[in-house]
Design a protein around this motif. Structure first.
Motif, PDB file in Angstrom:
ATOM      1  N   PRO A  97       0.793  -1.233   0.000  1.00  9.05           N
ATOM      2  CA  PRO A  97       0.000   0.000   0.000  1.00  9.05           C
ATOM      3  C   PRO A  97       0.829   1.290   0.000  1.00  9.05           C
ATOM      4  N   PHE A  98       1.941   1.275  -0.732  1.00  7.16           N
ATOM      5  CA  PHE A  98       2.733   2.507  -0.877  1.00  7.16           C
ATOM      6  C   PHE A  98       2.858   2.809  -2.367  1.00  7.16           C
ATOM      7  N   ALA A  99       2.825   4.105  -2.686  1.00  5.54           N
ATOM      8  CA  ALA A  99       2.863   4.455  -4.109  1.00  5.54           C
ATOM      9  C   ALA A  99       3.535   5.808  -4.300  1.00  5.54           C
ATOM     10  N   ALA A 145       1.727   6.541   1.733  1.00  6.91           N
ATOM     11  CA  ALA A 145       0.908   5.349   1.924  1.00  6.91           C
ATOM     12  C   ALA A 145      -0.473   5.579   1.301  1.00  6.91           C
ATOM     13  N   VAL A 146      -1.060   4.470   0.832  1.00  5.14           N
ATOM     14  CA  VAL A 146      -2.337   4.577   0.106  1.00  5.14           C
ATOM     15  C   VAL A 146      -3.414   3.771   0.832  1.00  5.14           C
ATOM     16  N   GLU A 147      -4.619   4.347   0.855  1.00  6.73           N
ATOM     17  CA  GLU A 147      -5.763   3.582   1.397  1.00  6.73           C
ATOM     18  C   GLU A 147      -6.989   3.883   0.533  1.00  6.73           C
ATOM     19  N   ARG A 167      -6.687   7.065  -1.779  1.00  8.04           N
ATOM     20  CA  ARG A 167      -6.112   8.311  -1.294  1.00  8.04           C
ATOM     21  C   ARG A 167      -4.668   8.044  -0.863  1.00  8.04           C
ATOM     22  N   LEU A 168      -3.750   8.838  -1.413  1.00  5.49           N
ATOM     23  CA  LEU A 168      -2.348   8.729  -0.995  1.00  5.49           C
ATOM     24  C   LEU A 168      -2.061   9.829   0.002  1.00  5.49           C
ATOM     25  N   LYS A 169      -1.580   9.423   1.161  1.00  2.86           N
ATOM     26  CA  LYS A 169      -1.237  10.404   2.202  1.00  2.86           C
ATOM     27  C   LYS A 169       0.271  10.633   2.135  1.00  2.86           C
ATOM     28  N   PRO A 170       0.692  11.831   1.672  1.00  2.00           N
ATOM     29  CA  PRO A 170       2.111  12.036   1.378  1.00  2.00           C
ATOM     30  C   PRO A 170       3.012  12.093   2.608  1.00  2.00           C
TER      31      PRO A 170
END
Ligand SMILES: NC(=O)C1=CN([C@@H]2O[C@H](COP(=O)(O)OP(=O)(O)OC[C@H]3O[C@@H](n4cnc5c(N)ncnc54)[C@H](OP(=O)(O)O)[C@@H]3O)[C@@H](O)[C@H]2O)[C@@H](O)CC1
Ligand SMILES: Cc1cc2nc3c(=O)[nH]c(=O)nc-3n(C[C@H](O)[C@H](O)[C@H](O)COP(=O)(O)O)c2cc1C
Ligand SMILES: Cc1ncc(COP(=O)(O)O)c(C=O)c1O
Ligand SMILES: [K+]
Length: 518
Positions: free
Chosen positions: A394-396, A414-416, A480-483
């Motif tokens: 879950p990382f992008a 990280a992405v969720e 949603r990617l949380k930077p």
């Protein structure tokens, strides 16, 4: 500690992208002349225009791959068509010349931008070909070029004296043959060869013989653009001795003449968007269609390029630590708004890179659909390749490239999945065709043919033609990617670019800004 994330979260951000707020503050440095130099405040209208031009040259200007599908005219046919147009079809010579000259000017502008090729010399002969050159020079002046004219054998007809007066009223200089520099390469970037057209015969007489000799000796610059016929070439046989001028661009008018088959320069355009169907039928003319509102169309093969020599030297305002926002999300908002204001196409298109459990990466473009302090959102099929990658890792990384602004932004984190409710809301805001498309597409799976998708699409279109709600597939929604990392890149000369990286350290809410070597 430069800044605190907690302070950022007290600010409100809209989830979905809103239209741009007022323009950002003026960036330093004046507009420089090179094509890739820019200062936002002064170049905004120009940028928008450049993007449009680029759209034209890469998309709407169709390229005739197969030059055999264009008709070529003999000298007699060309003269006959001219007579037909100006006789029974009611055109005047002024009109045709205006359209021909405009076609030449727009063809030149397609390939040679005024920022690099401003100094134009139009060498005009005694006939209508020369008249086309005079008209082209006038339009080029209005397009931002700096034309000069060499017109040694003037025809005393009112059409030509009028064209001369128009150019003089624009302060376009006329240069005599004697005053022309022996070496034309120092003073000019483009030469418009409007010396002879399809009525040329025999060997060139003075003073044109000497001018053609000078054109022959030119190397890479200035580039030569021949109007209708490369001057000195036989109208049907072409450069039969092999010692004639070798123009970089040929703008054929109405239809190419037979000599154009021998043209092997990089740019062959057709102009003269005025041929009525009756003429096309009578002469069995096969002509490409002109795109949109364009006065010219490229014919023949696109130029071969040396890929290893393709490069741009970026020139931009500096990106300095004390000028950027303390919060990367604010800096992103600023750059995003500037890109939107500059009229860039699909500012929200971004490359999304994922990896699977075997640590194998893959990238694709997706559309950013919103960003705020909680992250960057896009929508897709959860069962796609990217969906399965993200469930395994879950990382992008996201990447934006705003070419016209010499800017790149990297974002990692990280992405969720977003909530079902948010996905529902967005799904139903999309055009109904795209909603059906999302149901039809088992994204990233193998399809036996296009018809499979279209048959199902048609079936569902009928099913929902009553306007009823199209249910969102369970496997479609947002991520949603949380930077935890941003990098703002601004291209600079000699590859000494500005790179400002914002990073978060474990357990610390403060963003650290560091400059990275380019
Ligand atoms: N529908 C269309 O296609 C349209 C066509 N248009 C344009 O018209 C062009 C044809 O124009 P054109 O017929 O006026 O003849 P062009 O070639 O300019 O020159 C003739 C002059 O050159 C002279 N000359 C000839 N040989 C020479 C020599 N060896 N050495 C020295 N001089 C020589 C000749 O003099 P002469 O020998 O007859 O005494 C005469 O003065 C065409 O190519 C296109 O550009 C557009 O404007 C509109 C739409
Ligand atoms: C400019 C652009 C925007 C795109 N936007 C999306 C998007 O928002 N969502 C999406 O699922 N695919 C989008 N696509 C298609 C993807 O690039 C890709 O083909 C598709 O998602 C399948 O990728 P995958 O097999 O790696 O999962 C876009 C393509 C382009 C060129
Ligand atoms: C397969 C696919 N899904 C979704 C999108 C995003 O489109 P929209 O703006 O309609 O949500 C795109 C955009 O190109 C796409 O190609
Ligand atoms: K010519």
């Amino acid at each position: 500690m430069r800044s605190s994330m907690r302070r950022v979260t007290t600010m409100t951000f809209s989830f979905l992208l809103q239209s741009s707020p007022p323009l950002p503050p003026v960036l330093p440095k004046p507009l420089l002349s090179h094509e890739h130099r820019y200062s936002l405040s002064s170049i905004l209208p120009l940028l928008t225009q450049r993007s449009r031009l680029r759209t034209l040259s890469t998309k709407s200007i169709p390229i005739m791959q197969d030059s055999t599908s264009v008709s070529y005219l003999s000298q007699r046919e060309a003269a006959e068509i001219d007579e037909t147009l100006m006789g029974p079809l009611g055109f005047s010579v002024d009109q045709l010349m205006e359209l021909a000259g405009l076609s030449v000017a727009t063809s030149v502008a397609e390939v040679y931008k005024p920022s690099e090729y401003s100094r134009v010399l139009a060498i005009c002969g005694p006939g209508n070909n020369g008249g086309d050159g005079l008209v082209a020079a006038r339009h080029l002046h209005h397009f931002g070029y700096k034309p000069s004219i060499c017109y040694p054998k003037r025809t005393p007809k009112s059409l030509y004296t009028g064209l001369v007066t128009q150019l003089e009223s624009l302060s376009v200089p006329f240069v005599s043959v004697d005053d022309l520099p022996e070496d034309l390469s120092k003073d000019f970037d483009v030469i418009i060869d409007a010396i002879f057209g399809f009525s040329f015969h025999g060997a060139p007489r003075p003073p044109f013989d000497d001018i053609i000799r000078r054109l022959l000796s030119l190397q890479k610059r200035p580039v030569i653009v021949s109007v209708d016929i490369p001057s000195g070439w036989h109208v049907e046989e072409g450069d039969n001795e092999g010692g004639g001028i070798k123009p970089d661009m040929l703008v054929s008018l109405t239809a190419p003449k037979l000599c154009a088959k021998r043209f092997c320069g990089p740019h062959h355009f057709l102009g003269g968007r005025f041929v009525p169907p009756s003429v096309a039928e009578k002469y069995k003319l096969e002509l490409p269609s002109y795109p949109g509102t364009s006065m010219c169309v490229r014919i023949g093969k696109p130029p071969k390029v040396d890929i290893s020599a393709m490069r741009v030297n970026y020139v931009s305002p500096e990106l300095l630590e004390d000028q950027v926002e303390s919060y990367p999300i604010l800096q992103f908002r600023k750059w995003f708004d500037e890109a939107v204001a500059a009229g860039l196409r699909e500012t929200n298109a971004m490359a999304l890179s994922t990896t699977n459990k075997d640590r194998k990466p893959s990238s694709r473009m997706v559309l950013l659909k919103g960003f705020d302090e909680n992250g960057f959102v896009w929508f897709t099929n959860y069962e796609s390749k990217k969906g399965s990658d993200l469930s395994e890792n879950p990382f992008a990384a996201l990447l934006f490239y705003w070419e016209d602004m010499n800017r790149q932004v990297r974002i990692e984190g990280a992405v969720e999945r977003i909530s079902e409710e948010e996905s529902e809301t967005y799904y139903h805001s999309r055009p109904r065709g795209s909603q059906i498309g999302a149901i039809v597409s088992k994204q990233s799976s193998v399809v036996s043919g296009r018809h499979v998708l279209y048959d199902e699409y048609e079936e569902l279109t009928k099913k929902y033609s009553d306007g009823s709600v199209i249910p969102k597939p369970k496997n479609w929604g947002g991520f949603r990617l949380k930077p935890n990392l941003f990098e703002f890149w601004q291209g600079q000369p000699s590859r000494l670019h500005d790179r400002l990286q914002y990073s978060l350290q474990e357990g610390n809410p403060a963003w650290i800004i560091r400059r990275l070597a380019p």
